[in-house]
Design a protein around this motif. Sequence first.
Motif, short mmCIF file in Angstrom:
data_model
loop_
_atom_site.label_atom_id
_atom_site.label_comp_id
_atom_site.label_asym_id
_atom_site.label_seq_id
_atom_site.Cartn_x
_atom_site.Cartn_y
_atom_site.Cartn_z
N LYS A 190 12.33 28.69 71.90
CA LYS A 190 13.06 29.35 70.82
C LYS A 190 12.43 29.02 69.47
O LYS A 190 12.35 29.87 68.58
N GLN A 191 11.97 27.78 69.34
CA GLN A 191 11.32 27.37 68.10
C GLN A 191 10.02 28.15 67.89
O GLN A 191 9.71 28.58 66.78
N LEU A 192 9.28 28.35 68.97
CA LEU A 192 8.04 29.11 68.89
C LEU A 192 8.32 30.57 68.51
O LEU A 192 7.63 31.14 67.67
N GLN A 193 9.33 31.18 69.15
CA GLN A 193 9.66 32.56 68.84
C GLN A 193 10.05 32.73 67.38
O GLN A 193 9.65 33.70 66.73
N LYS A 194 10.80 31.78 66.87
CA LYS A 194 11.21 31.82 65.47
C LYS A 194 9.99 31.73 64.56
O LYS A 194 9.91 32.43 63.54
N ARG A 195 9.04 30.88 64.93
CA ARG A 195 7.83 30.71 64.12
C ARG A 195 6.99 31.99 64.14
O ARG A 195 6.48 32.42 63.11
N LEU A 196 6.86 32.59 65.31
CA LEU A 196 6.01 33.77 65.43
C LEU A 196 6.58 34.99 64.71
O LEU A 196 5.84 35.89 64.32
N LYS A 197 7.90 35.04 64.54
CA LYS A 197 8.51 36.15 63.82
C LYS A 197 8.07 36.18 62.36
O LYS A 197 8.20 37.21 61.69
N LYS A 198 7.57 35.06 61.87
CA LYS A 198 7.11 34.98 60.48
C LYS A 198 5.64 35.35 60.35
O LYS A 198 5.08 35.32 59.25
N ILE A 199 5.00 35.66 61.48
CA ILE A 199 3.58 36.01 61.47
C ILE A 199 3.42 37.49 61.79
O ILE A 199 3.88 37.97 62.82
N ASN A 200 2.78 38.23 60.89
CA ASN A 200 2.51 39.65 61.13
C ASN A 200 1.27 39.82 62.00
O ASN A 200 1.29 40.57 62.97
N VAL A 201 0.20 39.12 61.63
CA VAL A 201 -1.07 39.26 62.34
C VAL A 201 -1.76 37.90 62.37
O VAL A 201 -1.71 37.14 61.40
N ILE A 202 -2.40 37.60 63.50
CA ILE A 202 -3.24 36.42 63.60
C ILE A 202 -4.59 36.84 64.14
O ILE A 202 -4.68 37.67 65.06
N ARG A 203 -5.66 36.33 63.54
CA ARG A 203 -7.02 36.65 63.98
C ARG A 203 -7.76 35.34 64.26
O ARG A 203 -7.81 34.45 63.42
N PHE A 204 -8.32 35.24 65.46
CA PHE A 204 -9.10 34.07 65.84
C PHE A 204 -10.58 34.39 65.76
O PHE A 204 -11.02 35.48 66.14
N ASP A 205 -11.36 33.42 65.28
CA ASP A 205 -12.81 33.57 65.31
C ASP A 205 -13.44 32.20 65.50
O ASP A 205 -12.75 31.17 65.54
#
Length: 264
Positions: A190-205
């Motif tokens: 639940k903590q992870l889901q709450k955190r991810l709701k604040k992220i629109n896009v993530i890009r890894f490189d």
Amino acid sequence: MSSVQVNAITLEDPDTPNSFTIEILPWTMVNHIIPNRSIFTITDVETGMQFTVQRRAGSMHADVQPLTYKDTKIMKKIYNGKWSWKRRAILVVTKDQMLAASMHGMPHGAGALKNGFPGHFCVHFLGSTTHGSKHEDLSHKLMILRAGGKLDDYLNVISPSQIVNVFEAAVNQGDQKIVGMIVENSNKQKQLQKRLKKINVIRFDDKSLAINEGKDDIISQQINLKATIYHSDNGQERKNLKLMFWKDVVSGQWKIDDEIIEAL
């Protein structure tokens, strides 16, 4: 690289003597099954809603349009009243075949039918590519596998570095279900889901492959990477991340350690 075999699953309808076989077929075959101007039905896997479309164009995937105003209304309802690029798992029903596929819900380009839909949208099958990249879109692929009942099988055989790509795609699509499938199960979900709701896009490189990736006797791996994170409040930040992975000794699936919550 992992591969997905052409496969099929059979769904039994308890109320009728009929059974339906869902096939995961490559685009090279589907291109001939639903030629241009063909009409077929789309069923959204999550909601069960159905609408009818016509293929109007597309060489690497199908460019389709809702057939009528009513079909456009149903499609928009599937997307909660707002057009979106989000991929959804769907079933394409044509004649006596049911095919696993994926669609997005954003009108674009030209449209020729009187249906209230300003353009067309794209339907992808296994091996379909986008017009721009000429590569298979991972988000579409995941939805195709979900529609065909093979997503678990796929996640069980891919490597930690491929899991990173799945995590990136799932976060960017807002797909909490897939995120939950690849992050260690714990009371931090639940903590992870709450955190991810604040992220629109993530890009890894700059991904550094796990040192012993591919060896069967290894049960833990670490991948170092750089991430650009775009927040829902329009903020942006760069981070150096160290992701730890653990291998499930029963299923063989690699999962991301739930400490990723603190890393993000």
